[in-house]
Design a protein around this motif. Structure first.
Motif, mmCIF file in Angstrom:
data_model
loop_
_atom_site.group_PDB
_atom_site.id
_atom_site.type_symbol
_atom_site.label_atom_id
_atom_site.label_comp_id
_atom_site.label_asym_id
_atom_site.label_seq_id
_atom_site.Cartn_x
_atom_site.Cartn_y
_atom_site.Cartn_z
ATOM 1 N N VAL A 41 1.280 62.722 29.821
ATOM 2 C CA VAL A 41 1.701 61.603 28.980
ATOM 3 C C VAL A 41 1.768 62.113 27.542
ATOM 4 O O VAL A 41 0.777 62.643 27.020
ATOM 5 C CB VAL A 41 0.734 60.412 29.066
ATOM 6 C CG1 VAL A 41 1.268 59.234 28.253
ATOM 7 C CG2 VAL A 41 0.493 60.006 30.512
ATOM 8 N N ILE A 42 2.934 61.964 26.916
ATOM 9 C CA ILE A 42 3.127 62.418 25.539
ATOM 10 C C ILE A 42 3.308 61.202 24.637
ATOM 11 O O ILE A 42 4.158 60.345 24.902
ATOM 12 C CB ILE A 42 4.356 63.339 25.416
ATOM 13 C CG1 ILE A 42 4.258 64.517 26.394
ATOM 14 C CG2 ILE A 42 4.491 63.845 23.985
ATOM 15 C CD1 ILE A 42 5.480 65.406 26.399
ATOM 16 N N PHE A 43 2.520 61.130 23.594
ATOM 17 C CA PHE A 43 2.621 60.040 22.622
ATOM 18 C C PHE A 43 3.326 60.554 21.375
ATOM 19 O O PHE A 43 2.834 61.470 20.705
ATOM 20 C CB PHE A 43 1.233 59.503 22.271
ATOM 21 C CG PHE A 43 0.593 58.720 23.378
ATOM 22 C CD1 PHE A 43 0.739 57.343 23.445
ATOM 23 C CD2 PHE A 43 -0.125 59.367 24.372
ATOM 24 C CE1 PHE A 43 0.159 56.623 24.470
ATOM 25 C CE2 PHE A 43 -0.705 58.653 25.402
ATOM 26 C CZ PHE A 43 -0.563 57.274 25.460
ATOM 27 N N ASN A 44 4.481 59.966 21.073
ATOM 28 C CA ASN A 44 5.245 60.315 19.879
ATOM 29 C C ASN A 44 4.968 59.245 18.833
ATOM 30 O O ASN A 44 5.537 58.159 18.861
ATOM 31 C CB ASN A 44 6.740 60.386 20.216
ATOM 32 C CG ASN A 44 7.545 61.081 19.139
ATOM 33 O OD1 ASN A 44 6.989 61.681 18.226
ATOM 34 N ND2 ASN A 44 8.861 61.010 19.246
ATOM 35 N N THR A 45 4.050 59.534 17.912
ATOM 36 C CA THR A 45 3.471 58.508 17.054
ATOM 37 C C THR A 45 4.258 58.266 15.772
ATOM 38 O O THR A 45 5.113 59.058 15.373
ATOM 39 C CB THR A 45 2.035 58.886 16.671
ATOM 40 O OG1 THR A 45 2.054 60.117 15.927
ATOM 41 C CG2 THR A 45 1.163 59.046 17.913
#
Length: 427
Positions: free
Chosen positions: A37-41
């Motif tokens: 899971v990648i969070f692009n903040t």
């Protein structure tokens, strides 16, 4: 297992998430047994950062063995705090997130908070690559990043520290991307960037955004609709104004970075325009392109804002003829000059934001009413919902995603137009 990407913030982040997905899958992340899971903040407000942290914790509870990677502007500006989260396996900077090599290192996750963060000095980045993605919104609309970073230092904004200085994609690379996307059948291309109207200052010959727009429309006749994401009106050049006036394929919708309608607040924000310029710009564009639709970002409750100053922001909604309003309650960002200024009480900030939103809702309702019985060209996006050339959402009776149809507006529900399709004029 597919890579799961959670995106916060702006359209540019949405675009980059698609690049990240491609690069992560090329690196083999989709082959991880327990998934990733990648969070692009986003770092534009403290609330955006809080929401990202909350989502990261939730993801870990729901996916206890998945790899969790955090990137984007919040990770770029404060990598240590994200690396310190027990839920996070890796922190990547805004430059690193777009490279497959960053994800190939994932089996060798660091063992401490320092090694978990792989974040370069964003101000050392001198170029922006012309990344190609197929589409973001189904088959309807494709985005092309032409610029990144910002050379300005507005006192409220943390984004330059997340994105670095302004840098542009060479014009030839942009045109080639647009040709490919148009050739693949995308009816609308959106040019996007952090500070779009600063495009070209770092390129040989310093071409401006207007020249890029004209070049695209001249060299790519298959482009049916070209749209700009957001502009700073003080930087609108002569070619851009001419294109707005004469190029019907350039969509009649401009989203303006106004931020305030009060001159003193604008000066304290270190903006480069005053309210008179904003009003004059909108009047001039409306004169040369009568069907233009304006949106704008406005901040409520900036430090030192008095009631009289706020009233100027309320009035500018009508004075500029704004239809689509994005309201931001001021949120102090640590490390910015505005965070050290005398703050407006939170309850006052929230109350002013609510009043500004009500003004925006009233303006939007007037906009919907003004389109009754008009004929509109509508790009169908999904589930019989599309967008007019002025970017107003519209429910249609039929149409495939990516198809441009003609319709007559028969009503609205307060949120979107309702149009009767004209089959004989379907395109």
């Amino acid at each position: 297992m597919a890579v799961d990407i959670v995106t916060f913030g702006c359209r540019l982040n949405t675009y980059e998430s698609e690049v990240m997905r491609r690069e992560a899958e090329a690196a083999g992340l989709d082959g991880l047994k327990d998934g990733a899971v990648i969070f692009n903040t986003c770092a534009v407000t403290a609330e955006a950062v809080r929401q990202a942290r909350q989502s990261i914790r939730k993801a870990r509870r729901e996916n206890p063995t998945a790899r969790i990677i955090v990137t984007g502007c919040a990770a770029q500006t404060d990598p240590k705090s994200f690396a310190a989260m027990a839920e996070v396996d890796l922190v990547l900077g805004n430059e690193e997130k777009l490279k497959a090599s960053s994800y190939r290192a994932l089996p060798d996750f660091g063992v401490n908070d320092t090694e978990k963060a792989r974040v370069n000095d964003i101000f050392s980045v001198r170029e922006t690559a012309g990344h190609m993605v197929d589409a973001i919104e189904g088959r309807a609309r494709a985005f092309v990043q032409v610029q990144n970073g910002c050379d300005h230092r507005c006192t409220f904004c943390i984004i330059p520290y997340g994105r670095g200085n302004s840098r542009s994609v060479p014009m030839g690379a942009v045109v080639e991307q647009v040709k490919r996307l148009a050739g693949n059948g995308y009816a609308e291309i959106v040019l996007t960037g952090v500070d779009l109207t600063s495009y070209g200052a770092d390129l040989p010959g310093s071409p401006k955004l207007g020249r890029l727009v004209k070049t695209i429309l001249r060299q790519v006749p298959d482009v049916r609709r070209l749209r700009l994401s957001s502009i700073d009106s003080i930087e609108a050049d002569g070619d851009l104004m001419e294109a707005i006036a004469t190029e019907k394929r350039l969509m009649p919708h401009l989203h303006l970075s106004l931020q305030s309608g009060d001159d003193m607040i604008l000066k304290r924000m270190k903006r480069r325009h005053l309210r008179e310029h904003s009003i004059g710009f909108c009047e001039e564009v409306r004169r040369i392109r009568p069907d233009i639709v304006f949106g704008a970002d406005i901040i409520a409750g900036f430090p030192t804002e008095t009631e009289a100053m706020f009233e100027n922001s309320l009035r500018i909604v009508e004075e500029c003829g704004l239809s689509h309003l994005h309201v931001f309650p001021f949120s102090p960002r640590e490390g910015t000059p505005a965070a050290r200024m005398p703050q407006v009480r939170r309850e006052v900030v929230k109350e002013r934001a609510a009043r500004l939103r009500r003004a925006g809702e009233a303006a939007y309702h007037r906009h919907l009413e003004s389109l009754m019985s008009t004929r509109q060209s509508i790009l169908v996006e999904h589930d019989n919902i599309g967008r007019t050339e002025g970017f107003t959402p519209c429910a249609v009776e039929q149409g495939r995603p990516g198809e441009v149809i003609q319709g007559v507006v028969t009503g609205h529900d307060g949120q979107r137009l309702i149009a009767a399709t004209l089959p004989a004029l379907a395109a």
